[in-house]
Design a protein around this motif. Sequence first.
Motif, short mmCIF file in Angstrom:
data_model
loop_
_atom_site.label_atom_id
_atom_site.label_comp_id
_atom_site.label_asym_id
_atom_site.label_seq_id
_atom_site.Cartn_x
_atom_site.Cartn_y
_atom_site.Cartn_z
N PHE A 72 0.86 -1.17 0.00
CA PHE A 72 0.00 0.00 0.00
C PHE A 72 0.90 1.22 0.00
CE2 PHE A 72 -2.75 -3.17 1.99
CZ PHE A 72 -3.82 -3.07 1.14
N ALA A 185 -15.45 -7.03 11.48
CA ALA A 185 -15.30 -5.60 11.21
C ALA A 185 -14.48 -4.94 12.30
CB ALA A 185 -16.68 -4.95 11.10
N ILE A 189 -10.78 -3.13 12.02
CA ILE A 189 -10.41 -1.80 12.51
C ILE A 189 -9.10 -1.89 13.28
CG2 ILE A 189 -11.08 0.08 14.04
CD1 ILE A 189 -13.95 -0.44 13.31
N MET A 192 -6.15 -2.54 10.92
CA MET A 192 -5.78 -1.40 10.09
C MET A 192 -5.15 -0.29 10.92
SD MET A 192 -6.22 -1.73 6.92
CE MET A 192 -5.67 -3.40 6.94
N ALA A 196 -1.58 1.12 10.18
CA ALA A 196 -1.36 2.53 9.91
C ALA A 196 -0.36 3.14 10.89
CB ALA A 196 -2.68 3.29 9.97
N LYS A 197 -0.41 2.68 12.14
CA LYS A 197 0.44 3.31 13.15
C LYS A 197 1.83 2.69 13.23
CE LYS A 197 -2.71 6.17 14.41
NZ LYS A 197 -2.65 7.46 13.75
N PHE B 408 -12.50 -5.57 -1.74
CA PHE B 408 -11.86 -5.62 -0.43
C PHE B 408 -10.60 -4.76 -0.41
CE2 PHE B 408 -8.57 -7.77 2.18
CZ PHE B 408 -9.11 -7.51 3.44
N ILE B 409 -9.75 -4.93 -1.42
CA ILE B 409 -8.50 -4.18 -1.45
C ILE B 409 -8.81 -2.69 -1.54
CG2 ILE B 409 -6.35 -3.84 -2.70
CD1 ILE B 409 -6.38 -6.53 -1.52
N LEU B 412 -9.83 -1.50 1.82
CA LEU B 412 -8.67 -1.52 2.71
C LEU B 412 -7.84 -0.27 2.49
CD1 LEU B 412 -8.27 -3.89 4.54
CD2 LEU B 412 -6.49 -4.72 3.06
N ASN B 413 -7.64 0.07 1.23
CA ASN B 413 -6.87 1.24 0.85
C ASN B 413 -7.46 2.51 1.42
OD1 ASN B 413 -4.63 1.73 -0.60
ND2 ASN B 413 -5.48 1.09 -2.55
N PHE B 415 -9.56 2.76 3.86
CA PHE B 415 -9.55 2.62 5.30
C PHE B 415 -8.20 3.02 5.88
CE2 PHE B 415 -10.45 -0.24 8.95
CZ PHE B 415 -11.62 0.39 9.27
N LEU B 416 -7.16 2.51 5.24
CA LEU B 416 -5.81 2.79 5.69
C LEU B 416 -5.54 4.28 5.60
CD1 LEU B 416 -3.53 1.00 6.62
CD2 LEU B 416 -2.68 0.91 4.30
N LEU B 419 -7.08 6.17 8.36
CA LEU B 419 -6.47 5.94 9.67
C LEU B 419 -5.10 6.56 9.80
CD1 LEU B 419 -7.55 2.30 10.39
CD2 LEU B 419 -8.39 4.36 11.44
N TYR B 420 -4.31 6.61 8.72
CA TYR B 420 -2.99 7.20 8.95
C TYR B 420 -2.92 8.68 8.66
CZ TYR B 420 -1.51 6.13 4.08
OH TYR B 420 -1.38 6.03 2.73
N ALA B 421 -4.03 9.27 8.26
CA ALA B 421 -4.07 10.72 8.23
C ALA B 421 -3.87 11.22 9.66
CB ALA B 421 -5.42 11.19 7.68
N TYR B 426 -10.89 8.17 13.00
CA TYR B 426 -11.33 6.89 13.56
C TYR B 426 -12.83 6.70 13.45
CZ TYR B 426 -6.66 6.77 15.44
OH TYR B 426 -5.31 6.76 15.55
N ALA B 429 -13.87 6.02 9.89
CA ALA B 429 -13.48 4.66 9.50
C ALA B 429 -14.41 3.63 10.14
CB ALA B 429 -12.04 4.40 9.91
N SER B 430 -14.78 3.88 11.41
CA SER B 430 -15.67 2.92 12.07
C SER B 430 -17.05 2.91 11.41
CB SER B 430 -15.83 3.26 13.55
OG SER B 430 -14.58 3.46 14.12
N ILE B 433 -16.90 0.88 8.28
CA ILE B 433 -16.91 -0.55 8.52
C ILE B 433 -18.30 -1.01 8.94
CG2 ILE B 433 -16.15 -2.24 10.20
CD1 ILE B 433 -14.18 -2.00 8.13
#
Lengths: 502, 504
Positions: A72, A185, A189, A192, A196-197, B408-409, B412-413, B415-416, B419-421, B426, B429-430, B433
Amino acid sequence: MNLHAVLSLLVFSPLVGIIVLAILPKSQEIAIKAVGFLATLPPLALSLAVYAHYLAGKSLSDFSVSVPWIQFRGLQPDEPAYAVNYELAISGFQLLLVVLTSVVSTLAALGACRFIKKEWKGYFMLFLLLVTGMLGLFTAENMVLFFIFFEVTLIPTFFLIGKWGYFEKEKAAFSFLIYNGFGSAVLLIVIMILLAKTGTTNIVMLKEIIADPSVGLSADFKLGLFIALLIAFGVKLPIFPLHSWMLRVHVQAPPSVVMIHSGILLKIGAYGLIRFGMGIFPDQFKQLAVLLAILGVINLLYGAFLAFIQTDFKMVLAYSSISHMGIVLMGLAAMNEAGIQGAIFQVVSHGLISALLFFLVGVLYERTETSLIGNLGGLAKGMPLTAGFLLAAAMASLGLPGMSGFVSEFMAFLGLFKVEPWIAAVGSIGIIMTAVYLLRAVLGMTFGKAFRDFDGVLDLRGLELVPVLVLMLLIVLIGVYPSVLSSPLQATLETIMLGLGG
Amino acid sequence: MSLESFQQLNWSIMTPEFLILGVIAILVLMDLFMPKHMDRKMIGWIGIVAILAAMVATASMVGGPVESILHDTFRIDSFALAFKLLLLGGGALVLFLAVSYEPKDGVERYQAEFYYLFMTALLGAMLMTSSGDLITLYIGLELLSIPSYILAGIRKFHSQSNESAMKYVINGSISSAITLFGMSYVYGLTGTTNLLDMASKLATLSDSNHVYLLTLAFLMIVVGLGFKLAAAPFHMWAPDVYQGAPTPVTAFLSVVSKTAGFVIVIRILLTVFGFAATDGQGSIPILYNMQNYLAVIAAATMIIGNVVALKQTDIKRLFAYSSIAHAGYLLVAFTALTPNMFYSIWFYLLAYLLMNLGAFAIIQVVTEKAGSTKITEFAGLYRRSPVLAVSMGILLISLAGFPGTAGFIGKLNIFLGALYAEPGHYLLASIMIAATVVSYFYYFGIMTQIFFRPAADNSKFNIPFGIVVVLLVAVVGSVLFGILPNIAFDFLQNNLDIIADFFK
């Protein structure tokens, strides 16, 4: 032979069966059943070979494999930071579960030949996909791969329940899908956020990163992640009050699917708690240990008391599963060697016992079209072999010394009594209750008042004896010679204890 | 501009557009002079060839430098190329659906129009990807919208189709007007319509009144484009329009139109508002300041789309709500505003294109045969046609976002990214999901019909060639990008440096 390919072969070999089945015409009943059964043999043979490799004293890390898979894109344009590799590996604990999975799968395939009355082709294709998913998730070495295999088990199970189940099958299938979908799910979370972290989902690396205080993850944050994991696997285990889906599945799914479901799929919850909960978040686990012990006792007692009043034997077994999973939680919450070992023993032992019990239920249902205790009275006269094995399996389940149930319960309680004597004392009521409800149900069936005569009802015969004998043998083997389980576990336990700092 | 300098412009960068435009012109004439009784299907096939040729032309420009002509109104950068490829791919597949569509309810009289209106709309969408100016963006948008209105109503003697076209025209015009109104404020503040000029002028904005005005413009543009994307709460038109329009049109609206909608959202919002200062140079740009509003729209879109879909009994309405939900997932990626946003949006749109067009191919076959669009028409599909049933199963699993599939991918992309922003989204993202779990209900609801329920009639299907092509591409693509997503990731990362090109 290249040992690194063994695990991939082990996991994906059932897929060959799916391809063969896809070519076979629908009407070839015998050929379809044969292929469905034979396709479970390669994983069985391979997992036993891995066990033999281990017994020969060689390292299990010979089998590890890691290949780059998905990258990714990271925050910085040039770095492919978020790499997810295709990584399979096996440790002693995983080895036990893989062997358990392949044994139960093979026996469940035999059971399916007997219990499934229509559309064998679709059944076995889905069944083999399910087997691949289960084997994959026990050998996955990073959390994304684990999650992928975890979801791969959901879809075939949904169809297996929804198409081949009993009267309320669709409701059961949806309830399975939504509860487990919710659990997965929450799991996604967590995975991920970790990815991410920390930039990785490799379990070994995560262990180090989480333990490293210099990585900027606050204690509350980790606790939050751990609680999320607890919920995710709590659905699967299941922990009270997240259990209602599992009752429906146990009652509505066809017996050969319940053998897998109760025998292996429920164990994913325990596996996840041990591998990820305890492995990655040992400090947080410690923090919540008392809560877990209490939840365990609640599960144990709740399951036991409700099992006592059921009229359907399948419901008795369903509640008994909840009850027995409580013992797993209690053992884990003890956080000492005896407790954890007991919990893992219970996982394996319950897998074998419940597979056996549900196989017998399947046999009974096939002959008599009922699983109500009241309707099966006087079984010992009509079906002596079945009744005998039923009684033996119940004895194993209630923890008769000399059988696998005893060793696991004994150790789990030993562990918990050391740290939380009061909670353990309350829990021990559950042991008595287990004996009470199982004996009530089984004696009601075997020696109870005869509801009908069993003229013309055939007893266990031919191939049906194979699963029963194999499972019984393994149960007794573990009971009298527990080191078949404990010696592969040694290394795993040491790592866990190291993580717990004790 | 003298004729000489006009000729010296690098017209070759417009090759794909010229190709499509030229073929449309030829097809119009062909339709005019062809004898009445001749089969118009041929026109559709020529259209497909033209789109594929345009795709090759676009692909051949991949890896080239950023170029622009006509005072920066038309530009070729990696962003334009990447999304143009998606649009052309989607357009080609939609035409495959269209040539397999059995014309009735008046479509038979306009069969040729049916094909080249798709291409005209596609041309509009392509112009949008390459626009560096508000004027061309808007022209592209209208060139996409107007043929779409006609297409939605092309079943002349079908009341639902008429309703659909009417609703679409009214809602579409209102949203265009709102967008235009918002744009006019930005033009008033900067005195230019060129996006990059605007961006540099707005970067030093410090007068709070101007910031206020610009924020208002931002909101109006978001509202207007929100209609185009069918984002909640501006989604009401979508189910009615999707239900009434012929199936290939519905497929076009849900995939190509939506992709174009995201193109314009990214172009305008990111260039104009991504740098517009809120308080002098170097302060937080308006876009970041308004992130929470975008997050609310994204969350509402996901929740409403998925929850309302649960109650649908009509397969096209269900897919309308499902496509609303997918727009919500894509908005999550946009809200996160991470540098990899382009990639996650592009990949998700690719996955969405494959799985949604594949699903519509099957919907077209099944509903056309049954003469009704009820979900119950799918009952027993597994018995009637195992191939269609299993394909639909795979596509639905991809739509639901299960592993092993491109859906799915893609998720995931996104989602990721969320989360890393910093700070991580959070909650968003929740919600995403949770919304996904809700979507299991209706996607698997279709599966219960297909696999568990008995069929009302057991007749078999003839699957036209066009449908076979679409299904093959969709199913193979969904699985391939689900297992080996790096094929697409590497293609993008090695050839198209979108981020560097975008502001050049």
